[in-house]
Design a protein around this motif. Structure first.
Motif, PDB file in Angstrom:
ATOM      1  N   SER A 172      -3.820   1.262  -2.965  1.00  0.00           N
ATOM      2  CA  SER A 172      -3.351  -0.117  -2.890  1.00  0.00           C
ATOM      3  C   SER A 172      -2.641  -0.445  -4.196  1.00  0.00           C
ATOM      4  CB  SER A 172      -4.546  -1.052  -2.711  1.00  0.00           C
ATOM      5  OG  SER A 172      -4.198  -2.355  -3.119  1.00  0.00           O
TER       6      SER A 172
ATOM      7  N   LYS B 161      -8.164   4.625  -1.885  1.00  0.00           N
ATOM      8  CA  LYS B 161      -8.869   4.065  -0.729  1.00  0.00           C
ATOM      9  C   LYS B 161     -10.054   4.967  -0.408  1.00  0.00           C
ATOM     10  CE  LYS B 161      -7.311   1.328   2.030  1.00  0.00           C
ATOM     11  NZ  LYS B 161      -7.509  -0.129   2.268  1.00  0.00           N
TER      12      LYS B 161
ATOM     13  N   ARG C 241       0.842  -1.193   0.000  1.00  0.00           N
ATOM     14  CA  ARG C 241       0.000   0.000   0.000  1.00  0.00           C
ATOM     15  C   ARG C 241       0.875   1.240   0.000  1.00  0.00           C
ATOM     16  NH1 ARG C 241      -0.568   0.366   5.870  1.00  0.00           N
ATOM     17  NH2 ARG C 241       0.777  -1.293   6.551  1.00  0.00           N
TER      18      ARG C 241
END
Ligand SMILES: [Zn+2]
Length: 117
Positions: free
Chosen positions: A45, A63, A33
């Motif tokens: 990610s 995210k 990540r």
């Protein structure tokens, strides 16, 4: 706030852009990540990273809730800036020519992120 290099500060706090192909995460395909270099907020990610050939690390999604968008009319262009939702630091820009499923291309400075395996 973490300790930033001069180059990182320029991008994160002064909305700078690293030269294309200069970033360490452009050709980088490890699983993990990416977090904000300023505050450690988890941003992307490796699953959403793709090879866009634009010279900066590119992602088709972030995210949930990790980033915010701002209109950027600098340099006589009409772009959308991507900033960290937690600390407000400049990360890069988002464009509408990305791959499925989102069709988005997050074009992010390597120096604005830190990779965590
Ligand atoms: Zn941040």
């Amino acid at each position: 706030m973490k300790k930033l290099t001069k180059e990182q500060y320029h991008i994160l706090k002064e909305k700078g852009t690293e030269p294309p192909w200069s970033g360490k995460y452009v050709k980088f395909n490890k699983k993990g990540r990416y977090v904000c270099a300023a505050c450690g907020n988890e941003l992307f990610s490796s699953d959403t990273k793709f090879d866009s050939d634009c010279g900066w690390p590119s992602f088709y999604d972030a995210k949930k809730g990790a980033v915010q968008f701002k209109k950027d009319k600098s340099l006589f262009m009409n772009r959308t800036e991507v900033v960290c939702a937690k600390c407000g630091s400049h990360l890069g820009h988002i464009f509408d020519d990305g791959p499925k499923p989102t069709g988005k291309r997050f074009c992010i400075n390597s120096l604005a992120m830190e990779f965590m395996a």
